[in-house]
Design a protein around this motif. Structure first.
Motif, mmCIF file in Angstrom:
data_model
loop_
_atom_site.group_PDB
_atom_site.id
_atom_site.type_symbol
_atom_site.label_atom_id
_atom_site.label_comp_id
_atom_site.label_asym_id
_atom_site.label_seq_id
_atom_site.Cartn_x
_atom_site.Cartn_y
_atom_site.Cartn_z
ATOM 1 N N ASN A 141 94.950 -15.470 78.647
ATOM 2 C CA ASN A 141 95.588 -14.313 78.007
ATOM 3 C C ASN A 141 96.392 -13.467 78.985
ATOM 4 O O ASN A 141 97.202 -12.646 78.554
ATOM 5 N N ALA A 142 96.152 -13.657 80.274
ATOM 6 C CA ALA A 142 96.917 -12.905 81.268
ATOM 7 C C ALA A 142 97.211 -13.841 82.432
ATOM 8 O O ALA A 142 96.390 -14.668 82.788
ATOM 9 N N LEU A 143 98.417 -13.672 82.982
ATOM 10 C CA LEU A 143 98.767 -14.513 84.128
ATOM 11 C C LEU A 143 98.615 -13.712 85.405
ATOM 12 O O LEU A 143 99.139 -12.611 85.504
ATOM 13 N N PRO A 144 97.893 -14.245 86.377
ATOM 14 C CA PRO A 144 97.792 -13.515 87.636
ATOM 15 C C PRO A 144 99.122 -13.574 88.389
ATOM 16 O O PRO A 144 99.932 -14.466 88.154
ATOM 17 N N GLU A 145 99.301 -12.630 89.277
ATOM 18 C CA GLU A 145 100.518 -12.600 90.094
ATOM 19 C C GLU A 145 100.607 -13.886 90.897
ATOM 20 O O GLU A 145 99.580 -14.417 91.351
ATOM 21 N N HIS A 146 101.807 -14.384 91.079
ATOM 22 C CA HIS A 146 102.067 -15.593 91.881
ATOM 23 C C HIS A 146 101.564 -16.879 91.249
ATOM 24 O O HIS A 146 101.594 -17.915 91.894
ATOM 25 N N ALA A 147 101.074 -16.799 90.023
ATOM 26 C CA ALA A 147 100.754 -18.049 89.340
ATOM 27 C C ALA A 147 102.075 -18.688 88.969
ATOM 28 O O ALA A 147 103.086 -18.006 88.790
ATOM 29 N N SER A 148 102.071 -20.013 88.897
ATOM 30 C CA SER A 148 103.293 -20.705 88.504
ATOM 31 C C SER A 148 102.837 -21.804 87.566
ATOM 32 O O SER A 148 102.717 -22.954 87.945
ATOM 33 N N PRO A 149 102.488 -21.409 86.316
ATOM 34 C CA PRO A 149 101.789 -22.345 85.443
ATOM 35 C C PRO A 149 102.647 -23.527 85.025
ATOM 36 O O PRO A 149 103.783 -23.347 84.585
ATOM 37 N N ILE A 150 102.087 -24.711 85.177
ATOM 38 C CA ILE A 150 102.806 -25.932 84.808
ATOM 39 C C ILE A 150 101.851 -26.926 84.140
ATOM 40 O O ILE A 150 100.636 -26.852 84.322
ATOM 41 N N ALA A 151 102.450 -27.837 83.385
ATOM 42 C CA ALA A 151 101.718 -29.001 82.874
ATOM 43 C C ALA A 151 102.363 -30.203 83.548
ATOM 44 O O ALA A 151 103.592 -30.307 83.575
ATOM 45 N N THR A 152 101.556 -31.089 84.118
ATOM 46 C CA THR A 152 102.126 -32.210 84.873
ATOM 47 C C THR A 152 102.247 -33.434 83.977
ATOM 48 O O THR A 152 101.529 -33.584 82.991
ATOM 49 N N VAL A 153 103.170 -34.304 84.372
ATOM 50 C CA VAL A 153 103.435 -35.493 83.556
ATOM 51 C C VAL A 153 102.781 -36.709 84.200
ATOM 52 O O VAL A 153 102.674 -36.795 85.424
ATOM 53 N N TYR A 154 102.286 -37.597 83.383
ATOM 54 C CA TYR A 154 101.782 -38.888 83.864
ATOM 55 C C TYR A 154 101.784 -39.897 82.733
ATOM 56 O O TYR A 154 102.101 -39.558 81.584
ATOM 57 N N ALA A 155 101.469 -41.141 83.097
ATOM 58 C CA ALA A 155 101.340 -42.223 82.110
ATOM 59 C C ALA A 155 99.961 -42.824 82.339
ATOM 60 O O ALA A 155 99.121 -42.188 82.984
ATOM 61 N N GLY A 156 99.703 -44.005 81.827
ATOM 62 C CA GLY A 156 98.419 -44.618 82.165
ATOM 63 C C GLY A 156 98.044 -45.781 81.281
ATOM 64 O O GLY A 156 98.610 -45.970 80.201
ATOM 65 N N HIS A 157 97.103 -46.548 81.790
ATOM 66 C CA HIS A 157 96.484 -47.605 80.987
ATOM 67 C C HIS A 157 95.206 -47.052 80.398
ATOM 68 O O HIS A 157 94.277 -46.712 81.138
ATOM 69 N N GLN A 158 95.155 -46.951 79.082
ATOM 70 C CA GLN A 158 93.960 -46.446 78.410
ATOM 71 C C GLN A 158 93.229 -47.637 77.797
ATOM 72 O O GLN A 158 93.776 -48.321 76.935
#
Ligand code: AMP
Ligand code: MG
Length: 496
Positions: free
Chosen positions: A64-81
């Motif tokens: 609900n709140a972002l701390p200072e200097h956070a740099s929120p990201i979602a990373t990409v990948y693939a995979g064998h499931q």
């Protein structure tokens, strides 16, 4: 204290080119509630635990709140499931807030919120997590750490105040996960599959700098990177085997290059020893059974090797040779690590073939007698020498059947040959063979009590107990006991 000094972010992954991630803020939740802060881990990371437990801190842990200097990201990948190629995965319900460098050991750690809302990689998912999997991951990841097994950690768990829709409505939760990094085999596969060698190289250089800086000085840094990852995985799986841990979903996107165990979905510790054991409800073929874990790790590593091929040598033939040699090394590294870990549990060196045979005979006997894995080793530790002090132990409720007597005599003789001081060996054995593990039926009880009754007392009791899995307390006897027939949990679920 303000957010800035409480979370000393020092981000590096988000400085990479943009093809590696998407910028993504967590989605707010209705009513964040604190379940638990891991104070010891916070200290190790240089994070103020009191601030984490404050309203401001909890708002951050809930997204609900972002701390200072956070740099929120979602990373990409693939995979064998489960062996099937999926070219497009990624953090579908996890958001990396940033990294901190531990003032205690100097290592860099990811701070990730798991269950923090949709991302560009959510596909059909809602980006959320029910409370159950959050509690399971907290309990098991911290227990693994206390057992001395490399693992991602749990810094905090919160409730969201919102329900998530699964087969029924369930209360939602968010886990704050800490890892040396979340870079997976699947992260490399994503770019290799797109023949984007430049990105494979950028990622490989990043991993070398972050995890294997010695490889920078090697003749062939990428070969050294591959060898190091293979070696860490061999060590890791050997340790899993030594405590009867079954990961359950060893897909290539769930194997970290840093060598930590990750993604405690349908995982469990074995009760009765049976190498064919599978828990995951989605693993119908038994692909990730206890006995298959080393072979599956090697299969996964072959995909890492394949992804790194263009970096390994000038021409393809040479590159394949380098990769094959590295992969061939896995079996021996694993076997050595496994024999060492298992013989150590019995107070014997793994060097002598007779010791390795003795260990195998024990496993055969355990399997035939359907013996509890953890209690068998703990019983042996307690009974290496006659107990003159009568200190309480699991032997007060668990005995090995008489079929083990000839084996025990042989074992005592063998250990005496190697060590003059059996009491010292016994003390070592009691410090490496746990009395308490996160047994599946206990974890289920915790989840049921929290989910249905909003009661977290069982959760806290189990987490507290598992901080010291080698210290037996008679008043906690029931936690060491295997499930009664009606308590046995046959399946665990991903709970995604
Ligand atoms: P896992 O089985 O947990 O390793 O997840 C496999 C993939 O599915 C990953 O890309 C996850 O991010 C994604 N995923 C799992 N659960 C969800 C969810 N509830 N919402 C969005 N994505 C999810
Ligand atoms: Mg995963």
């Amino acid at each position: 204290m303000n957010a800035k000094s409480a979370l000393p972010f020092n981000n590096s992954f988000s400085q990479l080119p943009e093809q590696f991630f998407s910028h993504q803020r967590p989605s707010p939740v209705s009513s964040p509630g604190l379940i638990r802060i891991n104070t010891a881990l916070a200290q190790q990371l240089g994070i103020d635990a009191e601030w984490l437990a404050s309203e401001e801190g909890i708002d951050m842990l809930a997204g609900n709140a972002l701390p200072e200097h956070a740099s929120p990201i979602a990373t990409v990948y693939a995979g064998h499931q489960f062996g099937n190629w999926n070219p497009q995965l990624g953090d579908g319900r996890a958001i990396l807030l940033g990294e901190v460098c531990s003032p205690v050991n100097g290592l860099r750690y990811d701070i990730q919120l798991k269950g923090a809302g949709e991302t560009p990689y959510s596909r059909m998912g809602d980006g959320r997590s029910p409370l159950g999997p959050v509690l399971r991951e907290y309990i098991v990841s911290e227990a693994m750490t206390s057992l001395g097994i490399p693992s991602t950690r749990s810094l905090a768990a919160v409730t969201t105040g919102d329900n998530v829709v699964r087969d029924r409505l369930l209360p939602g939760g968010i886990l704050t996960r800490v890892a040396q990094s979340h870079i997976r085999i699947g992260s490399f596969q994503y770019f290799a599959a797109r023949q984007d060698t430049a990105s494979v190289q950028t990622l490989a250089d990043y991993v070398i700098n972050r995890h294997f800086p010695d490889a920078l000085h090697a003749d062939n840094s990428y070969q050294t990177l591959l060898e190091n990852v293979i070696s860490r995985q061999a060590q890791l799986i050997a340790l899993w085997q030594s405590v009867g841990f079954i990961h359950g979903v060893m897909n290539t996107d769930n194997m970290l290059l840093c060598g930590e165990t990750v993604d405690y979905g349908p995982c469990a510790f074995m009760d009765t020893f049976n190498p064919e054991t599978v828990f995951s409800s989605i693993d119908r073929g038994g692909r990730y059974a206890y006995a298959n874990q080393a072979a599956m790790a090697q299969w996964n590593l072959s995909w890492l090797a394949q992804s790194l091929l263009p970096l390994l040598a000038e021409n393809e033939k040479q590159a394949v040779e380098v990769a094959q040699n590295a992969l061939d090394g896995f079996a021996e590294l694993y076997q050595q690590a496994y024999e060492t870990a298992m013989c150590k549990k019995l107070g014997m060196s793994a060097e002598a073939p007779v010791n390795r045979m003795l260990k195998q005979n024990l496993l055969d006997l355990m399997s035939k007698e359907q013996c509890d894995f953890t209690l068998c080793f703990r019983f042996l530790a307690e009974n290496l020498v006659p107990d003159e002090t009568h200190s309480p132990g699991i032997s007060e409720f668990f005995q090995l059947p008489s079929a083990f007597n000839p084996w025990m005599e042989q074992w005592r003789r063998q250990v005496s040959k190697e060590s003059a001081n059996l009491s010292a060996v016994q003390a070592d054995l009691l410090a490496i063979n746990p009395a308490f593990i996160p047994r599946n039926h206990l974890v289920e009880e915790v989840i049921e009590s929290a989910t249905t009754h909003n009661d977290f007392s069982l959760f806290h009791a189990l987490v507290d107990l598992l901080e010291k899995p080698f210290d037996y307390h008679p008043e906690r006897r029931s936690y060491a006991q295997p499930p009664r027939p009606e308590q046995v949990v046959e399946n665990t679920f991903c709970g995604t």
